[in-house]
Motif scaffolding. Structure first.
Motif, PDB file in Angstrom:
ATOM      1  N   THR A 123      48.703  48.009  51.576  1.00  0.00           N
ATOM      2  CA  THR A 123      48.035  46.867  50.950  1.00  0.00           C
ATOM      3  C   THR A 123      48.507  46.665  49.513  1.00  0.00           C
ATOM      4  OG1 THR A 123      46.088  47.274  52.335  1.00  0.00           O
ATOM      5  CG2 THR A 123      45.799  45.855  50.421  1.00  0.00           C
ATOM      6  N   ASP A 124      48.668  47.764  48.779  1.00  0.00           N
ATOM      7  CA  ASP A 124      49.111  47.651  47.387  1.00  0.00           C
ATOM      8  C   ASP A 124      50.530  47.090  47.306  1.00  0.00           C
ATOM      9  OD1 ASP A 124      46.703  48.717  46.601  1.00  0.00           O
ATOM     10  OD2 ASP A 124      47.461  50.780  46.548  1.00  0.00           O
ATOM     11  N   THR A 125      51.410  47.549  48.193  1.00  0.00           N
ATOM     12  CA  THR A 125      52.788  47.046  48.182  1.00  0.00           C
ATOM     13  C   THR A 125      52.839  45.567  48.531  1.00  0.00           C
ATOM     14  OG1 THR A 125      53.632  49.225  48.794  1.00  0.00           O
ATOM     15  CG2 THR A 125      55.085  47.348  49.161  1.00  0.00           C
ATOM     16  N   LEU A 126      52.077  45.149  49.525  1.00  0.00           N
ATOM     17  CA  LEU A 126      52.071  43.742  49.911  1.00  0.00           C
ATOM     18  C   LEU A 126      51.504  42.866  48.796  1.00  0.00           C
ATOM     19  CD1 LEU A 126      50.941  44.061  53.649  1.00  0.00           C
ATOM     20  CD2 LEU A 126      53.235  43.598  52.781  1.00  0.00           C
ATOM     21  N   GLU A 127      50.491  43.358  48.085  1.00  0.00           N
ATOM     22  CA  GLU A 127      49.961  42.591  46.955  1.00  0.00           C
ATOM     23  C   GLU A 127      50.998  42.480  45.836  1.00  0.00           C
ATOM     24  OE1 GLU A 127      46.305  44.245  45.684  1.00  0.00           O
ATOM     25  OE2 GLU A 127      45.176  43.612  47.461  1.00  0.00           O
ATOM     26  N   ASP A 128      51.733  43.576  45.573  1.00  0.00           N
ATOM     27  CA  ASP A 128      52.797  43.507  44.572  1.00  0.00           C
ATOM     28  C   ASP A 128      53.902  42.548  45.004  1.00  0.00           C
ATOM     29  OD1 ASP A 128      51.553  45.281  42.867  1.00  0.00           O
ATOM     30  OD2 ASP A 128      52.521  47.049  43.752  1.00  0.00           O
ATOM     31  N   ALA A 129      54.247  42.564  46.292  1.00  0.00           N
ATOM     32  CA  ALA A 129      55.264  41.638  46.792  1.00  0.00           C
ATOM     33  C   ALA A 129      54.798  40.192  46.691  1.00  0.00           C
ATOM     34  CB  ALA A 129      55.620  41.987  48.240  1.00  0.00           C
ATOM     35  N   TYR A 130      53.513  39.958  46.937  1.00  0.00           N
ATOM     36  CA  TYR A 130      52.971  38.601  46.787  1.00  0.00           C
ATOM     37  C   TYR A 130      53.018  38.152  45.332  1.00  0.00           C
ATOM     38  CZ  TYR A 130      49.524  34.820  46.688  1.00  0.00           C
ATOM     39  OH  TYR A 130      48.899  33.626  46.474  1.00  0.00           O
ATOM     40  N   ASP A 131      52.734  39.088  44.411  1.00  0.00           N
ATOM     41  CA  ASP A 131      52.851  38.748  42.992  1.00  0.00           C
ATOM     42  C   ASP A 131      54.293  38.397  42.630  1.00  0.00           C
ATOM     43  OD1 ASP A 131      50.165  39.163  42.633  1.00  0.00           O
ATOM     44  OD2 ASP A 131      50.377  41.234  41.908  1.00  0.00           O
ATOM     45  N   ILE A 132      55.267  39.095  43.214  1.00  0.00           N
ATOM     46  CA  ILE A 132      56.679  38.779  42.962  1.00  0.00           C
ATOM     47  C   ILE A 132      57.008  37.383  43.459  1.00  0.00           C
ATOM     48  CG2 ILE A 132      59.041  39.412  43.580  1.00  0.00           C
ATOM     49  CD1 ILE A 132      58.154  42.326  43.597  1.00  0.00           C
ATOM     50  N   VAL A 133      56.475  37.020  44.639  1.00  0.00           N
ATOM     51  CA  VAL A 133      56.699  35.670  45.170  1.00  0.00           C
ATOM     52  C   VAL A 133      56.129  34.626  44.213  1.00  0.00           C
ATOM     53  CG1 VAL A 133      56.111  34.089  47.049  1.00  0.00           C
ATOM     54  CG2 VAL A 133      56.783  36.436  47.572  1.00  0.00           C
ATOM     55  N   ARG A 134      54.950  34.867  43.693  1.00  0.00           N
ATOM     56  CA  ARG A 134      54.333  33.918  42.759  1.00  0.00           C
ATOM     57  C   ARG A 134      55.084  33.859  41.439  1.00  0.00           C
ATOM     58  NH1 ARG A 134      48.260  34.443  41.819  1.00  0.00           N
ATOM     59  NH2 ARG A 134      48.322  32.184  41.772  1.00  0.00           N
TER      60      ARG A 134
END
Length: 750
Positions: A123-134
Motif C-alpha cells: 500500500t505504501d509503495t502504491l501511494e508513493d507511485a501515485y504521488d509520482i504520477v501526480r
C-alpha cells in the motif's frame, strides 16, 4: 503576618495586598474592629492559597541538559517553519527514495527476492507511485485525490488477480495506415511507475559508462560533451541506426536479463501479461526517445537501458580485443593508457619481438583506440586506426545486435572518414563535425591582411579630396616631395602585401597537409537548416523564410498563445544550450519564433505589430529580444524550479510537444474533469490535437523534432487551463493525459 492553615499544620505568611487595605476607621473603637476584619480576610485568603497549592503537583527542578534539549527542539521547530517548501522534483526524489529502501530490504545472497509481492504490492509503495504520477502531472499535492483503493489494488497484485487487459485502452487511428496504440489507465499506470522505480533501483548502479540516457548526472548533454572533449580527432566514426518493436524474442531476452538480478516469478508473469496486452510500448529506433510521447511507455527507458546494457559490455570486450593487439604508442604523453591495457601491449610487444627475431613476417598495425557512447537507442562509435580495423569493429557490433539482441540494423550503415567529411554525423539531434582550428600565426596573418584592405579602402576615399582640393593650393616643391614619399610608400606596401599573401598561402598549405589533431577540433552544431524546414512545415514561417501567424492558436487565450511560443524557446534552450553555433540559433529564435508570436497576437486583435509588442511584455514570458536574450534566459534556466536531472525529468522538460497544437472546439453542455491523470479540476474546454510530425523515422530522432503516433491526430481531450499551459511550456507531457476518459456514454475517445 502569619497564620496556621487549618488541617495542614503549617504556617502561612501572608502579606497584605491592595484589596486588604481597609479604609481608616471612623469613631471610637474603630481600629479594633478594623483589625478583626483584616485578620478574618487574611485567614480566608491563606486557607484558599493553601488548598490551591496542595491541589497543584510539585514540579521537580529542570536540569540544565533538559533545558538545552528544549532549546534545540525549539530552534529545530523554528527552522522547520522557515524552511522553503519542497519543489516538485524534490518530492518525486523523496518518493523514489522511500521505495528504494523497501527494495534494498529484499536483497539476499546476491539477488533481490519477491519484489512484486513485498514491494510493488504494498500500500505504501502504491501511494508513493501515485504521488509520482501526480507530480509528473504538475498537480498540487494538497488537492483532491482520485478515488483509488490502494489496499484493494495491492491485494489483487499479491494474489495475481489484477487484470491488465481491463486496465488498458486502445487508441485506433482514423487513417488505415495510422496504426494502433494501447495506453494504460490510472491503476495500471500507478503499478507501472512502481515497477519502474524498482527496476531502476536494481539496475542503475550497474549501468556502464557508455550509457548516458535517463540517468542522474547524465543525459544527451553529457554524451555530446564526451564526443567533443574526450575523443579527440578519430580517423573513422559511425552511428548504428536500429529499429525493432518488442516481440517474443526481445521479451524473452529482457526476462533473462531481469532474472540475473531478481528472483521473482510473479514479476516475470506480470511483464508477460503487459506484453500480451500490448501496453509495454517498447520500440527501438522507431520513435524519438526522451520526449514523454504516448507511444513511449513508462517502462520503455529503463527496459531499453537494461536490454542494451549487454551491448555496452560487449563494446568493452571488443575494445580490449582490438586495443590490446595494437603496438605500443609512439607518443603517450596524454597518459590515457590504463595499466591493464599497458600490460596487454607489453605482452604482445614481447611476443612480437620474438617473432620478428625468428622471421620478419608479422607487421602489427599502429595504435588502435575505440570510443563509444550511447544515448538510449542511439549509438555513436569513433575509431582511431586503419579502415580495416574500423570495418571489423563495425561488423562485430552489428553481428552482436542482430544475432544476440535480435535487433534490425540498417544496411546503409557506412564509415565516415572524419577529416575529409565536412557534412558531419547526426547524433542526439545535433551534427557532429570536425573543423580546422586556426593557429595563432594564421589569425595574425588574417588580421594583417584585413588591416591592409582597410588602409587601401581609406586611401581610395581620400584620393578625390587630395587631388582636387588640397594639391592646387600647395607649393610645387612640397607637391614633388609628397609624390616622392607616396611612391616609396606604395612600393613598400606592395612588397609587404606580396610577402603577406605568400605567408598566408604557405600557412594554409601547411595546415591543410597536417592530419594530426593540432589544428582540428570536434564541433557540435544545431541543425539550423533542418530547423528552418520544420518551422515552415509547422506554420511559423512561409516558404521565403518570413515569420507568419499560427492560425490554429488565434482563438485561444493570450496567455496560452504566448506559452506555446515560450515553450518552444525554452525547450530549444535546454536541448541546444551547449552547441557551438548557439548564437546563430539564438538569432533564429528571435527572428522567427518571437515575430511569429507577435503576428499571431496581431492577427487575433487586428492591430499593428508595434502596438502588439508594446501591449504584451513578451520578455516576462521568456520570449526575449536578441540584445536581452542572455539577461532574460539565464535567470529562467538557473532558477530552482528548473530541474536538469534527466533521471527525474526524462520525458518532461525536453518533451516533443512542439510538433502539435491544440485547437479549442465546442464542448458538451455538462462539465467534465480534466483528462490529466490525478487532476480533479473542471475542464471548461475541449481541445483537438493537431499532429505536425507523423513520419515514423524523423530526420533527427531526438532534439526538438519528434514524431507523434498517427493515431493521436485529431483526438479530442479535455484539459483545464492550467494543464494546457503546462503542456505548452513543457511542464508536463502527453504521457500524463488519460486518453481513455469517457465523456459520455455515446461519445468515447476512440
Amino acid at each position: 503576618m502569619s497564620f496556621l492553615a487549618p488541617g495542614r499544620g503549617r504556617l502561612l505568611r501572608v502579606l497584605p495586598t491592595r484589596r486588604h487595605r481597609l479604609p481608616p476607621p471612623q469613631g471610637s473603637g474603630g481600629y479594633a474592629a478594623c483589625f478583626r476584619r483584616c485578620k478574618a480576610h487574611f485567614l480566608l485568603d491563606g486557607v484558599e492559597d493553601a488548598v490551591e497549592g496542595a491541589a497543584e503537583p510539585q514540579q521537580p527542578p529542570v536540569s540544565l541538559a533538559k533545558s538545552l534539549a528544549s532549546l534545540t527542539e525549539e530552534s529545530a521547530v523554528a527552522a522547520q517553519r522557515q524552511r522553503k517548501p519542497l519543489l516538485r522534483m524534490e518530492r518525486k526524489r523523496l518518493a523514489e527514495l522511500r521505495i528504494k529502501k523497501r527494495v534494498k530490504a529484499q536483497y539476499l545472497n546476491g539477488k533481490f527476492h519477491d519484489l512484486m509481492a513485498n514491494v510493488v504490492a504494498s500500500t505504501d509503495t502504491l501511494e508513493d507511485a501515485y504521488d509520482i504520477v501526480r507530480l509528473n502531472s504538475n498537480i498540487d499535492m494538497s488537492s483532491v485525490r482520485d478515488d483509488v483503493c490502494f489496499a484493494t489494488l495491492a491485494e489483487l497484485l499479491r494474489t495475481g488477480e489484477f487484470d491488465v487487459r481491463a486496465n488498458v485502452y486502445a487508441v485506433v487511428a482514423k487513417r488505415r495506415d495510422g496504426g494502433r496504440l494501447v495506453l494504460p489507465r490510472l491503476n495500471l499506470r500507478i503499478i507501472q511507475e512502481a515497477v519502474r522505480v524498482v527496476l531502476e533501483v536494481v539496475y542503475r548502479p550497474h549501468f556502464s559508462k557508455i550509457s548516458h540516457g535517463c540517468r542522474s548526472g547524465r543525459g544527451h548533454q553529457s554524451a555530446l560533451r564526451f564526443i567533443s572533449n574526450e575523443i579527440g580527432i578519430p580517423d573513422w566514426c559511425f552511428t548504428i541506426p536500429m529499429h525493432k518493436e518488442i516481440d517474443r524474442n526481445v521479451l524473452s531476452k529482457i526476462i533473462c536479463l531481469i532474472q540475473e538480478k531478481i528472483d521473482d516469478n510473479q514479476l516475470v508473469t506480470f511483464m508477460q501479461h503487459m506484453f500480451d496486452a500490448e501496453v509495454i510500448n517498447l520500440v527501438f529506433g522507431g520513435f524519438p526517445k526522451g520526449h514523454g510521447l504516448p507511444q513511449e511507455g513508462v517502462l520503455a527507458p529503463i527496459l531499453m537501458n537494461i536490454y542494451l546494457d549487454s551491448f555496452d559490455h560487449e563494446v568493452f570486450r571488443i575494445c580490449m580485443r582490438h586495443e590490446g593487439l595494437g603496438s605500443e604508442a609512439a607518443d603517450v604523453s596524454d597518459n590515457q593508457e590504463s595499466n591493464l591495457r599497458h600490460w596487454f601491449r607489453s605482452q604482445i610487444s614481447g611476443l612480437k619481438d620474438r617473432e620478428e627475431n625468428s622471421d620478419n613476417q608479422t607487421d602489427y598495425p599502429l595504435k588502435t583506440k575505440l570510443y563509444a557512447c550511447r544515448y538510449m537507442d542511439e549509438i555513436f562509435v569513433a575509431v582511431v586506426g586503419s579502415r580495416d580495423i574500423a570495418e571489423d569493429i563495425k561488423s562485430e557490433m552489428i553481428t552482436y545486435l542482430r544475432k544476440t539482441l535480435f535487433l534490425e540494423v540498417d544496411d546503409r550503415l557506412y564509415l565516415m572518414p572524419v577529416r575529409s567529411n565536412s557534412r558531419g554525423l547526426q547524433f542526439a539531434g545535433s551534427m557532429v563535425r570536425v573543423t580546422t582550428k586556426e593557429s595563432a600565426a594564421l589569425k595574425a596573418v588574417h588580421k594583417l591582411k584585413e588591416k591592409d584592405i582597410n588602409a587601401k579602402r581609406e586611401a581610395d576615399e581620400s584620393i578625390l579630396l587630395s587631388k582636387y582640393i588640397a594639391e592646387p593650393s600647395l607649393p610645387q616643391d612640397l607637391k614633388d616631395a609628397f609624390n616622392n614619399f607616396q611612391k616609396q610608400a606604395k612600393d613598400y606596401i606592395s612588397s609587404e602585401t606580396a610577402a603577406t599573401e605568400a605567408l598566408l598561402s604557405s600557412l594554409k598549405n601547411k595546415e591543410s597537409a597536417i592530419t594530426c589533431t593540432d589544428g582540428a577540433v570536434i564541433k557540435i552544431h544545431a541543425p539550423i537548416s533542418y530547423i528552418h524546414k520544420c518551422l515552415n512545415r509547422y506554420g511559423l514561417i512561409n516558404l521565403e523564410g518570413f515569420p507568419k501567424h499560427v492560425s490554429a492558436l488565434v482563438l485561444q487565450d493570450d496567455e496560452l498563445i504566448i506559452s506555446w511560443f515560450a515553450g518552444i524557446i525554452q525547450r530549444w534552450m535546454r536541448w541546444f544550450s551547449e552547441v557551438d553555433n548557439f548564437k546563430e540559433l539564438k538569432l533564429m529564435l528571435v527572428e522567427c519564433v518571437r515575430k511569429s508570436c507577435i503576428r499571431t497576437l496581431s492577427a487575433k486583435y487586428r492591430m499593428y505589430e508595434k502596438i502588439t509588442e508594446k501591449r504584451f511584455e513578451l520578455d516576462d514570458y521568456g520570449i526575449p529580444m536578441a540584445e536581452d536574450f542572455e539577461a532574460i534566459m539565464a535567470p529562467l534556466e538557473s532558477s530552482s524550479s528548473v530541474c536538469t536531472d534527466e533521471a527525474l525529468m526524462y520525458g518532461i522538460s525536453s518533451s516533443g510537444l512542439f510538433v502539435l497544437t491544440l485547437s479549442r472546439v465546442r464542448v458538451p453542455s455538462r462539465q467534465f474533469d480534466c483528462f490529466v491523470m490525478g487532476c480533479q479540476s473542471a475542464s471548461l474546454s475541449m481541445y483537438v490535437l493537431h499532429v505536425k510530425e507523423r513520419q515514423r523515422f524523423p530526420g533527427f530522432r531526438t532534439g526538438f523534432s519528434s514524431s507523434i503516433h498517427g493515431s493521436l491526430d485529431g483526438r479530442r481531450v479535455g484539459l483545464c487551463t492550467q494543464h494546457v499551459k503546462d503542456l505548452y511550456l513543457g511542464h508536463i507531457s502527453l504521457q500524463s493525459v488519460d486518453f481513455g476518459v469517457l465523456i459520455d456514454d455515446s461519445n468515447k475517445i476512440p
